[in-house]
Design a protein around this motif. Sequence first.
Motif, PDB file in Angstrom:
ATOM      1  N   TRP A  45      22.865  86.140 -99.433  1.00 37.68           N
ATOM      2  CA  TRP A  45      21.536  85.610 -99.144  1.00 37.68           C
ATOM      3  C   TRP A  45      20.449  86.676 -99.193  1.00 37.68           C
ATOM      4  N   LYS A  46      19.261  86.203 -99.509  1.00 42.06           N
ATOM      5  CA  LYS A  46      18.031  86.985 -99.351  1.00 42.06           C
ATOM      6  C   LYS A  46      16.956  85.991 -98.941  1.00 42.06           C
ATOM      7  N   PHE A  47      16.069  86.423 -98.077  1.00 39.99           N
ATOM      8  CA  PHE A  47      15.012  85.548 -97.560  1.00 39.99           C
ATOM      9  C   PHE A  47      13.645  86.167 -97.852  1.00 39.99           C
ATOM     10  N   ILE A  48      12.733  85.336 -98.284  1.00 41.30           N
ATOM     11  CA  ILE A  48      11.333  85.740 -98.427  1.00 41.30           C
ATOM     12  C   ILE A  48      10.516  84.762 -97.592  1.00 41.30           C
ATOM     13  N   VAL A  49       9.696  85.301 -96.701  1.00 41.64           N
ATOM     14  CA  VAL A  49       8.887  84.469 -95.807  1.00 41.64           C
ATOM     15  C   VAL A  49       7.449  84.458 -96.310  1.00 41.64           C
ATOM     16  N   ALA A  50       6.906  83.262 -96.467  1.00 39.97           N
ATOM     17  CA  ALA A  50       5.506  83.108 -96.873  1.00 39.97           C
ATOM     18  C   ALA A  50       4.738  82.441 -95.739  1.00 39.97           C
ATOM     19  N   GLN A  51       3.607  83.023 -95.393  1.00 39.39           N
ATOM     20  CA  GLN A  51       2.712  82.468 -94.380  1.00 39.39           C
ATOM     21  C   GLN A  51       1.276  82.570 -94.892  1.00 39.39           C
ATOM     22  N   ASP A  52       0.392  81.889 -94.218  1.00 38.33           N
ATOM     23  CA  ASP A  52      -1.048  81.998 -94.450  1.00 38.33           C
ATOM     24  C   ASP A  52      -1.411  81.835 -95.931  1.00 38.33           C
ATOM     25  N   ASN A  53      -2.195  82.787 -96.477  1.00 40.31           N
ATOM     26  CA  ASN A  53      -2.690  82.686 -97.857  1.00 40.31           C
ATOM     27  C   ASN A  53      -1.572  82.699 -98.888  1.00 40.31           C
ATOM     28  N   THR A  54      -0.507  83.442 -98.599  1.00 38.77           N
ATOM     29  CA  THR A  54       0.624  83.494 -99.527  1.00 38.77           C
ATOM     30  C   THR A  54       1.288  82.124 -99.624  1.00 38.77           C
ATOM     31  N   LYS A  55       1.451  81.489 -98.488  1.00 38.04           N
ATOM     32  CA  LYS A  55       2.041  80.142 -98.477  1.00 38.04           C
ATOM     33  C   LYS A  55       1.126  79.172 -99.221  1.00 38.04           C
ATOM     34  N   ASP A  56      -0.182  79.293 -99.011  1.00 39.72           N
ATOM     35  CA  ASP A  56      -1.149  78.436 -99.705  1.00 39.72           C
ATOM     36  C   ASP A  56      -1.072  78.624-101.216  1.00 39.72           C
ATOM     37  N   GLU A  57      -0.919  79.871-101.635  1.00 37.89           N
ATOM     38  CA  GLU A  57      -0.797  80.152-103.069  1.00 37.89           C
ATOM     39  C   GLU A  57       0.477  79.536-103.630  1.00 37.89           C
ATOM     40  N   MET A  58       1.557  79.618-102.873  1.00 35.80           N
ATOM     41  CA  MET A  58       2.813  79.013-103.314  1.00 35.80           C
ATOM     42  C   MET A  58       2.676  77.499-103.438  1.00 35.80           C
ATOM     43  N   VAL A  59       1.988  76.869-102.501  1.00 33.96           N
ATOM     44  CA  VAL A  59       1.769  75.418-102.571  1.00 33.96           C
ATOM     45  C   VAL A  59       0.969  75.072-103.833  1.00 33.96           C
ATOM     46  N   ARG A  60      -0.003  75.892-104.185  1.00 34.81           N
ATOM     47  CA  ARG A  60      -0.773  75.651-105.427  1.00 34.81           C
ATOM     48  C   ARG A  60       0.135  75.735-106.657  1.00 34.81           C
ATOM     49  N   ILE A  61       1.049  76.687-106.657  1.00 35.30           N
ATOM     50  CA  ILE A  61       2.012  76.811-107.760  1.00 35.30           C
ATOM     51  C   ILE A  61       2.881  75.559-107.817  1.00 35.30           C
ATOM     52  N   MET A  62       3.301  75.077-106.665  1.00 40.01           N
ATOM     53  CA  MET A  62       4.111  73.863-106.607  1.00 40.01           C
ATOM     54  C   MET A  62       3.318  72.664-107.119  1.00 40.01           C
ATOM     55  N   GLU A  63       2.042  72.570-106.734  1.00 40.82           N
ATOM     56  CA  GLU A  63       1.178  71.470-107.202  1.00 40.82           C
ATOM     57  C   GLU A  63       1.038  71.499-108.717  1.00 40.82           C
ATOM     58  N   ASN A  64       0.855  72.687-109.279  1.00 40.59           N
ATOM     59  CA  ASN A  64       0.755  72.811-110.743  1.00 40.59           C
ATOM     60  C   ASN A  64       2.040  72.345-111.415  1.00 40.59           C
ATOM     61  N   SER A  65       3.174  72.726-110.852  1.00 44.59           N
ATOM     62  CA  SER A  65       4.468  72.294-111.400  1.00 44.59           C
ATOM     63  C   SER A  65       4.623  70.784-111.289  1.00 44.59           C
ATOM     64  N   LEU A  66       4.219  70.238-110.151  1.00 46.77           N
ATOM     65  CA  LEU A  66       4.286  68.796-109.942  1.00 46.77           C
ATOM     66  C   LEU A  66       3.478  68.067-111.014  1.00 46.77           C
ATOM     67  N   HIS A  67       2.242  68.495-111.229  1.00 51.66           N
ATOM     68  CA  HIS A  67       1.380  67.846-112.227  1.00 51.66           C
ATOM     69  C   HIS A  67       1.943  68.002-113.632  1.00 51.66           C
ATOM     70  N   GLN A  68       2.487  69.188-113.938  1.00 53.79           N
ATOM     71  CA  GLN A  68       3.066  69.415-115.265  1.00 53.79           C
ATOM     72  C   GLN A  68       4.299  68.531-115.479  1.00 53.79           C
ATOM     73  N   ASN A  69       5.155  68.447-114.478  1.00 52.40           N
ATOM     74  CA  ASN A  69       6.349  67.607-114.595  1.00 52.40           C
ATOM     75  C   ASN A  69       5.979  66.136-114.750  1.00 52.40           C
ATOM     76  N   LYS A  70       4.973  65.690-114.002  1.00 50.03           N
ATOM     77  CA  LYS A  70       4.531  64.294-114.130  1.00 50.03           C
ATOM     78  C   LYS A  70       3.960  64.046-115.523  1.00 50.03           C
ATOM     79  N   LYS A  71       3.187  64.997-116.015  1.00 49.91           N
ATOM     80  CA  LYS A  71       2.580  64.887-117.342  1.00 49.91           C
ATOM     81  C   LYS A  71       3.650  64.761-118.425  1.00 49.91           C
ATOM     82  N   GLU A  72       4.773  65.447-118.213  1.00 51.65           N
ATOM     83  CA  GLU A  72       5.886  65.431-119.181  1.00 51.65           C
ATOM     84  C   GLU A  72       6.904  64.338-118.848  1.00 51.65           C
ATOM     85  N   ASN A  73       6.567  63.451-117.922  1.00 52.27           N
ATOM     86  CA  ASN A  73       7.455  62.361-117.490  1.00 52.27           C
ATOM     87  C   ASN A  73       8.804  62.867-116.988  1.00 52.27           C
ATOM     88  N   LYS A  74       8.787  64.014-116.330  1.00 54.88           N
ATOM     89  CA  LYS A  74      10.004  64.570-115.740  1.00 54.88           C
ATOM     90  C   LYS A  74      10.066  64.165-114.274  1.00 54.88           C
TER      91      LYS A  74
END
Length: 187
Positions: A45-74
Amino acid sequence: MDVIRAIEERRSIRKFKDKVVPKEIIEKILELATKAPSGKNRQPWKFIVAQDNTKDEMVRIMENSLHQNKKENKSTGSLESSMNSINEASAVILVFNTFSNIEEDYNHHRLLTDTQSIGAAIQTVLLAAQDFKLGTLWICDIFYCDREICSWLNCKDELVAAVAIGYPDQSPYPRPRKPLEEVVRWI
């Protein structure tokens, strides 16, 4: 800590209070996670902890992936719901397998052993968090954006799960479980 009580009372929490979990508590939980059983003591195992702005940035990356996957009907599973939980949580713990992408002779049996070890570490996180009166959500929807997150982190390890952690803002009812006679066979 009454382990049996922690197991019986633990719930997956999807709504969190707007309250920061102190770094020292998360560090203690992760220290306890490293004491989980580990096949051949590989400790994959390895753990990376994201909080505050880093966590917010990760959520934005997830949102972009979500929109891209939906766009590609995945398929996107319940990624949107998981993103909301991560967004509300005080922190998200990303969990990695440090061996699966680097060992030349990595095989099915090592994968099974390491997966079980990592699962034990995650379960330890969940139970330790319960003892601190924290809520957690074990998230595998991270698979829908694992490459993007690893790229963002410049991490070559395999992302296998995430755990949202924070002060719970809900008290879910116990989810149904299969009866013991359906999942146990005595011989």
